[in-house]
Design an enzyme around this catalytic site. Sequence first.
Site, mmCIF file in Angstrom:
data_model
loop_
_atom_site.group_PDB
_atom_site.id
_atom_site.type_symbol
_atom_site.label_atom_id
_atom_site.label_comp_id
_atom_site.label_asym_id
_atom_site.label_seq_id
_atom_site.Cartn_x
_atom_site.Cartn_y
_atom_site.Cartn_z
ATOM 1 N N GLU A 1 0.840 -1.216 0.032
ATOM 2 C CA GLU A 1 -0.117 -0.047 0.011
ATOM 3 C C GLU A 1 0.913 1.309 -0.043
ATOM 4 O O GLU A 1 1.686 1.478 0.916
ATOM 5 C CB GLU A 1 -1.146 0.083 1.141
ATOM 6 C CG GLU A 1 -2.121 -1.090 1.234
ATOM 7 C CD GLU A 1 -2.689 -1.153 -0.301
ATOM 8 O OE1 GLU A 1 -3.316 -0.181 -0.576
ATOM 9 O OE2 GLU A 1 -2.721 -2.209 -0.992
ATOM 10 N N CYS B 1 -1.622 9.484 3.664
ATOM 11 C CA CYS B 1 -1.572 9.149 2.225
ATOM 12 C C CYS B 1 -2.862 9.523 1.561
ATOM 13 O O CYS B 1 -2.922 9.854 0.402
ATOM 14 C CB CYS B 1 -1.520 7.497 2.104
ATOM 15 S SG CYS B 1 -2.657 6.843 3.334
#
Length: 514
Positions: free
Chosen positions: A285, A319
Amino acid sequence: MIPYKHEPFTDFTQKENAEAIQAAIEKVNGELGKDYPLVIGGEKVTTEGKITSYNPANKEEVIGRVSKANQELAERAMQEALTAFDSWRHVDPAVRADVLFKAANIVRKRKHEFSAYLVKEAGKPWNEADADTAEAIDFMEYYARQMLELKPGKKVESRPGEYNRYDYIPLGVGIVISPWNFPFAIMAGTAVAAIVAGNTILLKPASTTPIVAAKFVEVMEEAGLPKGVLNFIPGPGAEVGDYLVDHPKTRFISFTGSRDVGLRINERASKLNEGQIWLKRVIAEMGGKDTIVVDESADLELAAQSIVKSAFGFSGQKCSACSRAVIVDSVYDTVLDRVVELTNELSVGNTEKNEHFMGPVIDASAFKKITSYFDVAKEEGRIVAGGKADDSTGYFIEPTVVADVDPKARLMQEEIFGPIVAFTKAKDFKEAIDIANNTEYGLTGAVLTRDRMNQEYARQNFHVGNLYFNRGCTGAIVGYQPFGGFNMSGTDSKAGGPDYIQLHMQAKTTSETF
Ligand code: NAD
């Protein structure tokens, strides 16, 4: 079994809650500077070399020191994890789930203490620290229940005289590598998902936030996790990370972090090494360059509030943070002006007393990287709010708004991972969505609109893993908004979602004929 419900956030406007976290911060202040060992096969291992964790809001203050693994210790941890796998994989999944339920309860009872560590070690404001701790609890509660659901396997058909089964079994030893920005939630979530599935792991937390990870390892031991299932090996990414990623006995790698490190891991993991008899599975990720789109029908006040909150919450170090605002021409000036007003109201400083909306960025190298974009901003647009920084006591950067940036400019393409948001104008909604899609990432996005057809157009065409309507683009909740992105944002594992645990398992078909 109580149905899963996410952990409520703490309301710090309530006096007793504010007092509780203040007391926890006091307690943590009294524990600063302690040494934490590695944990290998249940044994506490102290090394001479240490990783020192500092308070980013107060550079001189040491939060603690953790022992530092090297390749030799990483190899020892691998051997312990291999041995522990032989028994842990046969432990009833319900018993494995119980360890997570117990751990969630231990953390819940010490919630403010964990949040206090996040305030001190990561520079989080109280509410952001509280959300990080709540998410860690959620991951434990959610993945434990998911394992219980998977325990009987999935339904397959059987013909007369035949008994077919479809069961999920664990993979083996996994390497769990976590980032510093959700030092508790992501670290703990990725670790417990692998563990509850029956794997054993080597946990390598980020070097800037290892103390909260060490505290979590203590919790898992207290919750009854057998020795060798969770091995704690903080260490330099390049040395320990590469060694373990390359290791022939590594069965899978669960990585959360930057694009470049994710690509490196993916590439190295694809090479077959001597003695290796499987394809390593990689869960990666990675970064984001997340956009909020606003059209002319939108509630413009809500739009401005959503942009500011998503861009500057935890100093833009998510993020999912909004680093691009794409606004349709006719409302561009109104939204921009209001964002500037709201940004100018925000204060930056040490968050220990909760007097500021924003704390510091994580360390000297983040400070240098983020502030280097001020010059880029002057070249590529106009700085209309913020633009100043001060690292004399901690790494403080003003929330910064840059107007009139070209959609292809660096500011609109590169992940800055700090409190800078770039604005660009689109002639209409379709062009706005094209601009939103023009990066190599695809993690989160939000659209503010009252036009149902525009909303549906975005649902079909805005290519991100997590798309939100009429709100900001941060703040996914475990079990409610499973999280993960497309393209260079990674493998779209959807942490906190119904398919996550299976990524750490393999399905086995058995068929018996009577
Ligand atoms: P990073 O890539 O620098 O580090 C992440 C982890 O990888 C750390 O533990 C680090 O020590 C380790 N590492 C470094 N080099 C390695 C190597 N060669 N082999 C193995 N491990 C190595 O990222 P960061 O600065 O800690 O975190 C910020 C980044 O993480 C941002 O790009 C952000 O977008 C991303 N992120 C993504 C998600 C998501 O769910 N998609 C969530 C949080 C953060």
